[in-house]
Write a protein that holds these residues in place. Sequence first.
Motif, short mmCIF file in Angstrom:
data_model
loop_
_atom_site.label_atom_id
_atom_site.label_comp_id
_atom_site.label_asym_id
_atom_site.label_seq_id
_atom_site.Cartn_x
_atom_site.Cartn_y
_atom_site.Cartn_z
N ARG A 42 -2.26 2.16 -1.25
CA ARG A 42 -1.45 1.09 -1.48
C ARG A 42 -0.62 0.64 -0.49
NH1 ARG A 42 -0.03 2.68 -7.68
NH2 ARG A 42 -1.54 1.33 -8.62
N GLN A 43 -0.01 1.56 0.53
CA GLN A 43 0.92 1.42 1.47
C GLN A 43 0.10 0.48 2.63
OE1 GLN A 43 2.23 4.80 3.59
NE2 GLN A 43 3.47 3.79 4.85
N MET A 88 -5.42 -11.33 4.17
CA MET A 88 -6.15 -9.97 4.33
C MET A 88 -7.69 -10.38 4.47
SD MET A 88 -6.13 -6.63 2.00
CE MET A 88 -6.72 -7.10 0.54
N LEU A 118 -2.69 -1.35 1.89
CA LEU A 118 -3.14 -2.75 1.51
C LEU A 118 -1.87 -3.72 1.10
CD1 LEU A 118 -5.67 -1.65 -1.16
CD2 LEU A 118 -6.02 -2.63 1.14
N ASP A 119 -0.82 -3.02 0.95
CA ASP A 119 0.36 -3.82 0.59
C ASP A 119 1.19 -4.15 2.03
OD1 ASP A 119 -0.12 -3.71 -1.93
OD2 ASP A 119 1.15 -2.31 -2.64
N GLY A 120 1.38 -3.22 2.73
CA GLY A 120 2.24 -3.10 3.89
C GLY A 120 1.28 -3.48 5.24
#
Length: 120
Positions: A108-109, A1, A111-113
């Motif tokens: 979150r979606q 990232m 940043l995570d996905g």
Amino acid sequence: MNSIPPKVQNQINMLQQLQQQLQTVVNQKNQYELAAQEARRASEELGDAPEGAAVYMTVGTVVIEKPREQVLEKLNEKVETFEVRIKSIERQEKALQEKFEKLQAQVRQVLDGGSTPEAA
């Protein structure tokens, strides 16, 4: 990232603002709950006082003797007012919490996905 996209940064800032608003609302609710509890306690104590007992009420910076029934009535009005405010604040708290959770899930979606965020 490598870096966080500007839209996600904006959403994170909005999350922080929502969190601060939630904290303010919770503090207000706590203050009103405490005031209502104190008024209820005073009302209970006054209810136990004998009929002819001297009762005093604070009006601004002055303490005035008032009839027991009148003071009880004022205390009950205060309790009702506080309870209405508490319910209003609870609705506001619930709306803010739902908005916070929805936005948090979106961030979150992303940043995570790694998918693009939906519009807030």
